[in-house]
Design an enzyme around this catalytic site. Structure first.
Site, PDB file in Angstrom:
ATOM      1  N   CYS A  95     -16.322 -24.014  37.608  1.00 51.03           N
ATOM      2  CA  CYS A  95     -16.864 -23.071  36.890  1.00 51.03           C
ATOM      3  C   CYS A  95     -18.066 -22.770  37.666  1.00 51.03           C
ATOM      4  O   CYS A  95     -19.029 -21.922  37.478  1.00 51.03           O
ATOM      5  CB  CYS A  95     -17.256 -23.249  35.503  1.00 51.03           C
ATOM      6  SG  CYS A  95     -15.520 -23.868  34.612  1.00 51.03           S
ATOM      7  N   HIS A 120     -22.955 -19.757  33.118  1.00 51.42           N
ATOM      8  CA  HIS A 120     -21.506 -19.885  33.093  1.00 51.42           C
ATOM      9  C   HIS A 120     -21.027 -19.747  31.516  1.00 51.42           C
ATOM     10  O   HIS A 120     -21.728 -20.395  30.640  1.00 51.42           O
ATOM     11  CB  HIS A 120     -20.680 -21.204  33.485  1.00 51.42           C
ATOM     12  CG  HIS A 120     -19.347 -21.241  33.222  1.00 51.42           C
ATOM     13  ND1 HIS A 120     -18.365 -20.414  33.460  1.00 51.42           N
ATOM     14  CD2 HIS A 120     -18.975 -22.392  32.783  1.00 51.42           C
ATOM     15  CE1 HIS A 120     -17.218 -21.161  33.180  1.00 51.42           C
ATOM     16  NE2 HIS A 120     -17.513 -22.095  32.540  1.00 51.42           N
ATOM     17  N   ASN A 130     -13.553 -18.509  28.583  1.00 56.43           N
ATOM     18  CA  ASN A 130     -14.049 -19.031  29.632  1.00 56.43           C
ATOM     19  C   ASN A 130     -13.146 -18.762  30.721  1.00 56.43           C
ATOM     20  O   ASN A 130     -12.007 -19.088  30.958  1.00 56.43           O
ATOM     21  CB  ASN A 130     -13.984 -20.657  29.402  1.00 56.43           C
ATOM     22  CG  ASN A 130     -14.595 -21.379  30.445  1.00 56.43           C
ATOM     23  OD1 ASN A 130     -14.557 -20.992  31.646  1.00 56.43           O
ATOM     24  ND2 ASN A 130     -14.684 -22.616  30.511  1.00 56.43           N
TER      25      ASN A 130
HETATM   26  N1  ACO Z   1      -7.992 -25.431  16.539  1.00 61.38           N
HETATM   27  C1  ACO Z   1      -8.335 -26.585  15.326  1.00 61.38           C
HETATM   28  N2  ACO Z   1      -8.892 -27.652  15.389  1.00 61.38           N
HETATM   29  C2  ACO Z   1      -8.910 -28.168  16.858  1.00 61.38           C
HETATM   30  C3  ACO Z   1      -8.558 -27.555  17.912  1.00 61.38           C
HETATM   31  C4  ACO Z   1      -8.381 -26.117  17.791  1.00 61.38           C
HETATM   32  N3  ACO Z   1      -8.148 -25.037  18.763  1.00 61.38           N
HETATM   33  N4  ACO Z   1      -9.198 -28.357  19.038  1.00 61.38           N
HETATM   34  C5  ACO Z   1      -8.998 -29.527  18.633  1.00 61.38           C
HETATM   35  N5  ACO Z   1      -9.396 -29.508  17.111  1.00 61.38           N
HETATM   36  C6  ACO Z   1      -9.556 -30.629  16.315  1.00 61.38           C
HETATM   37  C7  ACO Z   1      -9.298 -31.950  17.007  1.00 61.38           C
HETATM   38  O1  ACO Z   1      -8.127 -32.235  17.040  1.00 61.38           O
HETATM   39  C8  ACO Z   1     -10.115 -32.783  16.298  1.00 61.38           C
HETATM   40  O2  ACO Z   1      -9.632 -33.190  14.996  1.00 61.38           O
HETATM   41  P1  ACO Z   1      -9.753 -34.768  14.531  1.00 61.38           P
HETATM   42  O3  ACO Z   1     -11.152 -34.762  14.249  1.00 61.38           O
HETATM   43  O4  ACO Z   1      -8.750 -34.735  13.348  1.00 61.38           O
HETATM   44  O5  ACO Z   1      -9.278 -35.613  15.422  1.00 61.38           O
HETATM   45  C9  ACO Z   1     -11.460 -31.802  15.881  1.00 61.38           C
HETATM   46  O6  ACO Z   1     -10.898 -30.673  15.897  1.00 61.38           O
HETATM   47  C10 ACO Z   1     -12.710 -31.997  16.564  1.00 61.38           C
HETATM   48  O7  ACO Z   1     -12.202 -31.965  17.913  1.00 61.38           O
HETATM   49  P2  ACO Z   1     -13.365 -32.141  19.035  1.00 61.38           P
HETATM   50  O8  ACO Z   1     -12.805 -32.417  20.496  1.00 61.38           O
HETATM   51  O9  ACO Z   1     -14.264 -33.499  18.686  1.00 61.38           O
HETATM   52  O10 ACO Z   1     -14.445 -30.873  18.997  1.00 61.38           O
HETATM   53  P3  ACO Z   1     -15.580 -30.369  19.537  1.00 61.38           P
HETATM   54  O11 ACO Z   1     -16.566 -30.286  18.319  1.00 61.38           O
HETATM   55  O12 ACO Z   1     -16.107 -31.323  20.486  1.00 61.38           O
HETATM   56  O13 ACO Z   1     -15.274 -28.988  20.244  1.00 61.38           O
HETATM   57  C11 ACO Z   1     -14.837 -28.124  22.438  1.00 61.38           C
HETATM   58  C12 ACO Z   1     -14.573 -29.241  21.370  1.00 61.38           C
HETATM   59  C13 ACO Z   1     -14.916 -26.583  21.820  1.00 61.38           C
HETATM   60  C14 ACO Z   1     -14.044 -28.325  23.718  1.00 61.38           C
HETATM   61  C15 ACO Z   1     -16.273 -28.465  22.868  1.00 61.38           C
HETATM   62  O14 ACO Z   1     -16.123 -30.120  23.244  1.00 61.38           O
HETATM   63  C16 ACO Z   1     -16.648 -27.993  24.165  1.00 61.38           C
HETATM   64  O15 ACO Z   1     -16.984 -26.826  24.466  1.00 61.38           O
HETATM   65  N6  ACO Z   1     -17.074 -28.801  25.290  1.00 61.38           N
HETATM   66  C17 ACO Z   1     -17.462 -28.095  26.409  1.00 61.38           C
HETATM   67  C18 ACO Z   1     -16.238 -27.714  27.128  1.00 61.38           C
HETATM   68  C19 ACO Z   1     -16.793 -26.874  28.696  1.00 61.38           C
HETATM   69  O16 ACO Z   1     -17.987 -26.479  28.475  1.00 61.38           O
HETATM   70  N7  ACO Z   1     -16.111 -26.796  29.654  1.00 61.38           N
HETATM   71  C20 ACO Z   1     -16.670 -25.780  30.633  1.00 61.38           C
HETATM   72  C21 ACO Z   1     -16.155 -26.414  31.865  1.00 61.38           C
HETATM   73  S1  ACO Z   1     -14.869 -25.398  32.023  1.00 61.38           S
HETATM   74  C22 ACO Z   1     -14.499 -25.547  33.911  1.00 61.38           C
HETATM   75  O17 ACO Z   1     -14.981 -25.897  34.580  1.00 61.38           O
HETATM   76  C23 ACO Z   1     -13.028 -24.978  34.013  1.00 61.38           C
END
Ligand code: ACO
EC number: 2.3.1.180
Length: 323
Positions: free
Chosen positions: A112, A250, A280
């Protein structure tokens, strides 16, 4: 100050829209969860195109907008983590397709941060004997997404975008940059792992094309390292956060963007976003946003803008441009 001009910008996103509602018919998710955590409502996904098809469309638009010929290009850089193939490079496919027969072309892999890293390389090339080039970020991430995995499938979209850059006598260009790589944290975001089963291997390793990310770690990384890199870039340019007209970050997550805006005491209007409609798109995201803002007239000559990438590697890159 280097004298380097962004002459034109362009973008190309596939026409097939995939909404959160549609994804919720394929996996256990819903618009509420996705939008509240990421700011994404929909993304575009290819039906027939590959990464080079998107990049070729961007390149052709750039040449048309800048009114220059393909033969006048010295180089083509395509930043991508989802190339058509390792050889030929996506950039070489673009070079051949548009007939840029004086240009050398290569892919750059920085996930990214790809567009920002590509602009850095272009800036160095333009400070030597080269005069004009393309920097394109193009991704078909839908190739790398496990469509059974709701934790990653909801995040990404396909698209391409880029800029035509050339040397200029005008006192504008890349004022400063801070690029950092954290290879020791690379396992937090992986995709496209090759296997190896050569006849001499003691251990057969299996290929795994799919994205795997430790979302929390990447989130914490971005909210810690993006401000650090941006502060360093601003300091090098001897500018304050107030001096920047727009921050083009990004487009991974709206919460990351608003956290960083607050950290710098800046209004969110200076941190435009488009992940709601594009998801993204990795190396393409900053270029897509830039082209949308140029088209709407919000971003224009005479302004100071910041381009900030972060992601796989892990990598981060912040640049301050006078355009
Ligand atoms: N729909 C519903 N529930 C979901 C989903 C979904 N799509 N995905 C995960 N969950 C559930 C999980 O299973 C978890 O359930 P549990 O508590 O029963 O285990 C719960 O939701 C919370 O999951 P987390 O992973 O802890 O959610 P979080 O609040 O951390 O959000 C996210 C996840 C959106 C991915 C966040 O961590 C994020 O945005 N991180 C940054 C990612 C990023 O910026 N990447 C950029 C680089 S990409 C690149 O370089 C190509």
């Amino acid at each position: 100050m280097e004298h380097l001009k962004i002459v034109a910008s362009a973008r190309q996103v596939p026409s097939r829209q995939v909404t959160n509602a549609e994804l919720s018919t394929m996996m256990d998710t819903n618009d509420d969860w996705i939008f509240s955590r990421t700011g994404i409502h929909q993304r575009q996904v290819v039906t027939t195109e590959n990464t080079s098809d998107l990049a070729i469309q961007v390149a052709e638009q750039l040449l048309a907008k800048a009114q220059v010929s393909a033969e006048s290009l010295d180089f083509i850089i395509v930043s991508t983590m989802s190339p058509d193939s390792l050889s030929p490079s996506t950039a070489a496919i673009v070079q051949g397709a548009i007939g840029a027969n004086q240009a050398f072309a290569f892919d750059l892999s920085a996930a990214c941060s790809g567009l920002v890293y590509g602009m850095s390389v272009a800036s160095s090339l333009l400070s030597t004997r080269y005069r004009r080039g393309l920097v394109i970020g193009a991704e078909v991430l839908s190739k790398l997404v496990d469509w059974q995995d709701r934790t990653t499938a909801v995040l990404f979209g396909d698209g391409g975008a880029g800029v035509l850059v050339e040397t200029t006598e005008e006192p504008i260009g890349l004022l400063s940059e801070e690029l950092r790589t954290f290879g020791d944290k690379g396992d937090n975001l992986v995709a496209g792992r090759f296997g190896n089963a050569n006849p001499f291997s003691g251990e057969i390793t299996l290929a795994d094309p799919y994205f795997h990310q430790n979302g929390r770690e990447v989130y914490n990384f971005a909210t810690r390292e993006v401000p650090a890199a941006l502060e360093a870039a601003l300091a090098k340019a001897q500018l304050s956060a107030d001096d920047v007209d727009y921050y083009l970050l990004h487009q991974a997550n709206a919460r990351i963007v608003s956290t960083i805006a607050k950290r710098f005491g800046q209004p969110e209007t200076k941190f435009p976003t488009n992940m709601a409609s594009n998801g993204n798109t990795s190396a393409a995201s900053i270029g897509i946003l830039l082209d949308e803002l140029v088209e709407s007239g919000q971003v224009h000559a005479g302004q100071i803008i910041a381009l900030v990438g972060f992601g796989g590697g892990l990598t981060v890159g912040a640049q301050i441009w006078k355009i």
